[in-house]
Enzyme design. Sequence first.
Site, PDB file in Angstrom:
ATOM      1  N   ASP A 114       0.696  -1.365  -0.083  1.00  0.00           N
ATOM      2  CA  ASP A 114      -0.020  -0.076  -0.008  1.00  0.00           C
ATOM      3  C   ASP A 114       0.926   1.261  -0.179  1.00  0.00           C
ATOM      4  O   ASP A 114       1.734   1.504   0.791  1.00  0.00           O
ATOM      5  CB  ASP A 114      -0.908   0.181   1.321  1.00  0.00           C
ATOM      6  CG  ASP A 114      -1.880   1.157   1.309  1.00  0.00           C
ATOM      7  OD1 ASP A 114      -1.277   2.276   1.473  1.00  0.00           O
ATOM      8  OD2 ASP A 114      -3.131   0.870   1.190  1.00  0.00           O
ATOM      9  N   ASP A 132      -0.545   7.657 -10.057  1.00  0.00           N
ATOM     10  CA  ASP A 132      -1.458   7.281 -11.009  1.00  0.00           C
ATOM     11  C   ASP A 132      -2.057   6.019 -10.394  1.00  0.00           C
ATOM     12  O   ASP A 132      -2.046   4.956 -11.085  1.00  0.00           O
ATOM     13  CB  ASP A 132      -0.910   7.136 -12.332  1.00  0.00           C
ATOM     14  CG  ASP A 132      -1.800   6.691 -13.411  1.00  0.00           C
ATOM     15  OD1 ASP A 132      -3.072   7.134 -13.221  1.00  0.00           O
ATOM     16  OD2 ASP A 132      -1.530   5.949 -14.328  1.00  0.00           O
TER      17      ASP A 132
END
Length: 251
Positions: A114, A132
């Site tokens: 993460d 992105d």
Amino acid sequence: MARYSIDISEEAGIRSLHFGSDWVQGAMRVRRPFDLELAYTREMMAGLLLRDAPWPKNALLVGLGAGSLAKFIHRNLPQTRSTVVEIDERVELAARLHFRLPDDPLRLNVVIADAVDYLLREERSFDLILLDGFDSSGRAGALDTAAFYTACRAHLTDTGLLSVNLLGRNRGFQASAARIAAAFDDRCCVFPSCDSGNVIAFAAVGEKVDVDPDTLKARAEALRLESGLNLLPTVARLAAAGAFSGGRLCF
């Protein structure tokens, strides 16, 4: 983490990555696998026009997708070492099997994590951060928060730039742009939307971005000749949008 299918489609020589929907998460022209096929990915590399070459020495990419940005950097910027943080190990597998992601851990390292947790524990700084990251519904979640943008700022070098794809924000991009501006003390620039409708924002720390249109054009032409990436239309759109206040782009 919600599980969704990882799907591959191909039409008219374009191979696309999907996360359980028609939403395109990445694309590759099969005959030119290292080109940046999607307009917004080309725009995200416009930071190359804003700093003097050779730059960047290292880059952090948040979100792998089909690996387009990672592949372009690996092929065309030999001085750059890239780290890609991707939350789903299946995306890395798809990028390697279907989109020709290079196997070169010395210059292109993929970390399954993460991104929020990664930046909390990572001590390195980067010249370029490319953000992105979206879920299967096109939402950025925790990646579109003041706290995360502040964490990105803390991990940029003195010549560092943050490049953010703002497509997919549920209430438009203005709120996201405001959060970026607040995190970077208003040192940001939102580029005019590209042909795909994506909006790319850049933010800077340390050394000021201060460049005139002629320099941007010269750098864009050199980049086009060296890599095939044509950012001259980006320079033209900046001029048309009045971005050169006082004859220069500054932030």
